[in-house]
Scaffold this motif. Structure first.
Motif, PDB file in Angstrom:
ATOM      1  N   CYS A 182       0.977   2.387  -0.873  1.00  0.00           N
ATOM      2  CA  CYS A 182       0.423   1.072  -1.196  1.00  0.00           C
ATOM      3  C   CYS A 182       0.493   0.862  -2.703  1.00  0.00           C
ATOM      4  O   CYS A 182      -0.464   1.157  -3.425  1.00  0.00           O
ATOM      5  CB  CYS A 182      -1.021   0.966  -0.703  1.00  0.00           C
ATOM      6  SG  CYS A 182      -1.759  -0.667  -0.975  1.00  0.00           S
ATOM      7  N   GLU A 184       0.185  -1.641  -4.468  1.00  0.00           N
ATOM      8  CA  GLU A 184      -0.805  -2.581  -5.011  1.00  0.00           C
ATOM      9  C   GLU A 184      -2.184  -1.943  -5.142  1.00  0.00           C
ATOM     10  O   GLU A 184      -3.088  -2.534  -5.732  1.00  0.00           O
ATOM     11  CB  GLU A 184      -0.941  -3.812  -4.090  1.00  0.00           C
ATOM     12  CG  GLU A 184       0.390  -4.498  -3.780  1.00  0.00           C
ATOM     13  CD  GLU A 184       1.007  -3.970  -2.482  1.00  0.00           C
ATOM     14  OE1 GLU A 184       1.790  -4.729  -1.880  1.00  0.00           O
ATOM     15  OE2 GLU A 184       0.703  -2.826  -2.091  1.00  0.00           O
ATOM     16  N   THR A 209      -8.637   2.037  -3.789  1.00  0.00           N
ATOM     17  CA  THR A 209      -8.968   0.637  -3.525  1.00  0.00           C
ATOM     18  C   THR A 209      -7.681  -0.130  -3.254  1.00  0.00           C
ATOM     19  O   THR A 209      -6.766  -0.129  -4.087  1.00  0.00           O
ATOM     20  CB  THR A 209      -9.713   0.021  -4.718  1.00  0.00           C
ATOM     21  OG1 THR A 209     -10.855   0.836  -5.041  1.00  0.00           O
ATOM     22  CG2 THR A 209     -10.192  -1.377  -4.388  1.00  0.00           C
ATOM     23  N   PRO A 211      -5.701  -3.778  -1.336  1.00  0.00           N
ATOM     24  CA  PRO A 211      -5.941  -5.156  -0.896  1.00  0.00           C
ATOM     25  C   PRO A 211      -6.399  -5.187   0.567  1.00  0.00           C
ATOM     26  O   PRO A 211      -5.998  -4.342   1.375  1.00  0.00           O
ATOM     27  CB  PRO A 211      -4.572  -5.825  -1.064  1.00  0.00           C
ATOM     28  CG  PRO A 211      -3.836  -4.965  -2.040  1.00  0.00           C
ATOM     29  CD  PRO A 211      -4.322  -3.578  -1.813  1.00  0.00           C
ATOM     30  N   GLU A 213      -5.574  -6.982   3.032  1.00  0.00           N
ATOM     31  CA  GLU A 213      -4.508  -7.091   4.025  1.00  0.00           C
ATOM     32  C   GLU A 213      -3.739  -5.799   4.201  1.00  0.00           C
ATOM     33  O   GLU A 213      -2.984  -5.642   5.172  1.00  0.00           O
ATOM     34  CB  GLU A 213      -3.539  -8.231   3.648  1.00  0.00           C
ATOM     35  CG  GLU A 213      -2.796  -8.053   2.337  1.00  0.00           C
ATOM     36  CD  GLU A 213      -3.538  -8.594   1.132  1.00  0.00           C
ATOM     37  OE1 GLU A 213      -2.888  -8.799   0.091  1.00  0.00           O
ATOM     38  OE2 GLU A 213      -4.770  -8.814   1.244  1.00  0.00           O
ATOM     39  N   ARG A 214      -3.922  -4.846   3.292  1.00  0.00           N
ATOM     40  CA  ARG A 214      -3.258  -3.548   3.409  1.00  0.00           C
ATOM     41  C   ARG A 214      -4.208  -2.430   3.831  1.00  0.00           C
ATOM     42  O   ARG A 214      -3.793  -1.279   3.979  1.00  0.00           O
ATOM     43  CB  ARG A 214      -2.631  -3.160   2.053  1.00  0.00           C
ATOM     44  CG  ARG A 214      -1.585  -4.122   1.523  1.00  0.00           C
ATOM     45  CD  ARG A 214      -0.351  -4.180   2.429  1.00  0.00           C
ATOM     46  NE  ARG A 214       0.227  -2.857   2.642  1.00  0.00           N
ATOM     47  CZ  ARG A 214       1.085  -2.275   1.791  1.00  0.00           C
ATOM     48  NH1 ARG A 214       1.448  -2.902   0.694  1.00  0.00           N
ATOM     49  NH2 ARG A 214       1.566  -1.076   2.060  1.00  0.00           N
ATOM     50  N   ALA A 269     -11.511  -1.535   0.781  1.00  0.00           N
ATOM     51  CA  ALA A 269     -10.788  -2.798   0.698  1.00  0.00           C
ATOM     52  C   ALA A 269     -11.327  -3.612  -0.471  1.00  0.00           C
ATOM     53  O   ALA A 269     -12.541  -3.798  -0.591  1.00  0.00           O
ATOM     54  CB  ALA A 269     -10.924  -3.574   1.995  1.00  0.00           C
ATOM     55  N   ALA A 270     -10.408  -4.092  -1.312  1.00  0.00           N
ATOM     56  CA  ALA A 270     -10.825  -4.886  -2.467  1.00  0.00           C
ATOM     57  C   ALA A 270     -11.220  -6.304  -2.065  1.00  0.00           C
ATOM     58  O   ALA A 270     -12.024  -6.953  -2.746  1.00  0.00           O
ATOM     59  CB  ALA A 270      -9.697  -4.936  -3.491  1.00  0.00           C
ATOM     60  N   THR A 271     -10.656  -6.774  -0.948  1.00  0.00           N
ATOM     61  CA  THR A 271     -10.958  -8.090  -0.387  1.00  0.00           C
ATOM     62  C   THR A 271     -11.225  -7.894   1.102  1.00  0.00           C
ATOM     63  O   THR A 271     -10.954  -6.814   1.641  1.00  0.00           O
ATOM     64  CB  THR A 271      -9.777  -9.049  -0.606  1.00  0.00           C
ATOM     65  OG1 THR A 271      -8.581  -8.445  -0.073  1.00  0.00           O
ATOM     66  CG2 THR A 271      -9.552  -9.333  -2.084  1.00  0.00           C
TER      67      THR A 271
END
Length: 364
Positions: A182, A184, A209, A211, A213-214, A269-271
């Protein structure tokens, strides 16, 4: 003859001599009148050489703005270490303060930020980096706005000091595998490795950490990514977080690393996470019990109190049917725990064998 204490710091941003004087006085426990800050324009003949604290201050180019040479005489009672003084100055000045890692390792340094954190970095001296003038902050272990051009990476050479070259290589392989899975995502050290109090018994604690969606894919693929870098011995997922939509705690033992060097990977998850999230693996009770056995060996070697060791042994034993109290003969108690774990789950036999070797080597 009494000997004082010397410090070397770099500071990022504007620096007012008066503010520096007050900050040094406050951090070192003296009056401002007993601190002299001397810039490059000072005449040595007019220096206050009897000051309790003297500080040479020179402008610098590149990623740092000032170089400070601080000397505290014996009149400073209980002078702090470099870390504490750097953190105090960073907070008092509202500036990033850089100080050299001890022992020195290939440009490795620590960065103290005003919010109290310290982050390892790699600072090159002027002339060391082709095409760059002045000081160059090559890398920091967490992103810092003060160094926008620095890479975010671990300072492996500093982390390897006293741990063996293989440890630095293993950590690099782990980080590379997760970053490839990952790109990102963001990796950060946690626990003792994030500071300078780690030892050869320290776990590898990482916060990953990613995203939202990942997140599901990162949890599902972490084990495969790691296995491609270092052969895995066991993998497990803490059930405490199995109902969480945005967090998993995954634990791995590796075949080619000491059992003390297990990886505790905190995935967040960051979001808001998207899609169903797997547990990330099971929680074999025998493996959990064997992890307690390793923790008990570590606690004994670190000189922890008897109740701490006893708690690790008895909680591990409860998971695999051991009901008797630990005797305090730790090698025997832990060996009994290992035997019970293997009986409960023969599939954990390889890990059990490694733990037996650990008990013999460390406590035998």
């Amino acid at each position: 003859m009494s000997v004082g204490t010397g410090y070397g710091f770099c500071v990022v941003g504007e620096l007012n001599p008066g503010a520096l004087t007050v900050a040094l006085a406050g951090c070192l426990g003296v009056q401002a009148a007993d601190v002299e800050v001397a810039g490059e324009e000072y005449d040595p003949r007019t220096r206050h050489w009897d000051a309790a604290v003297s500080c040479g201050c020179a402008a610098a180019a590149g990623d740092v703005s000032w170089v400070l040479d601080v000397y505290a005489t014996e009149r400073v009672v209980a002078p702090p270490g470099s870390r504490d003084l750097a953190r105090g100055l960073a907070a008092a000045l509202g500036r990033v303060v850089v100080y050299e890692a001890q022992p020195y390792q290939s440009g490795a340094c620590w960065v103290a930020v005003p919010d109290g954190r310290t982050v390892r970095g790699r600072l090159y001296d002027p002339g060391d980096v082709a095409g760059r003038e002045g000081f160059v902050m090559d890398a920091v272990e967490s992103p810092l706005p003060a160094f926008p051009g620095a890479r975010t990476d671990f300072v492996y050479e500093a982390l390897s000091f006293g741990q063996g070259r293989d440890f630095g290589q293993a950590l690099r392989a782990i980080a590379s595998a997760l970053r490839s899975r990952c790109p990102e995502g963001r990796l950060e050290l946690r626990g003792s490795l994030a500071g300078d109090a780690y030892d050869r018994y320290s776990d590898i604690d990482l916060l990953w950490t990613v995203p939202g969606e990942r997140f599901a894919a990162a949890v599902a693929g972490a084990g495969e990514a790691l296995a491609g870098a270092l052969p895995l011995l066991t993998a497990r997922s803490d059930p405490e977080f199995h109902d969480a939509a945005d967090r998993r705690l995954l634990t791995y033992f590796f075949r080619d690393l000491p059992l003390f060097r297990r990886l505790d990977l905190d995935v967040r998850a960051a979001t808001p996470a998207v899609g169903p999230v797997p547990t990330g693996g099971g929680w074999p009770l025998a493996v959990s019990a064997l992890a307690n056995a390793v923790g008990a060996v570590k606690a004994v070697r670190r000189g922890r109190d008897a109740e701490t060791v006893r708690g690790l042994v008895e909680r591990g034993g409860a998971r695999v049917g051991v009901t008797e109290r630990a005797s305090g003969r730790w090698a025997d108690d832990i060996a009994r725990l290992v035997d019970a774990a293997e009986r409960a789950d023969p599939g954990a036999g390889e890990l059990a064998g490694r733990v037996r070797e650990l008990v013999t080597g460390q406590l035998g």
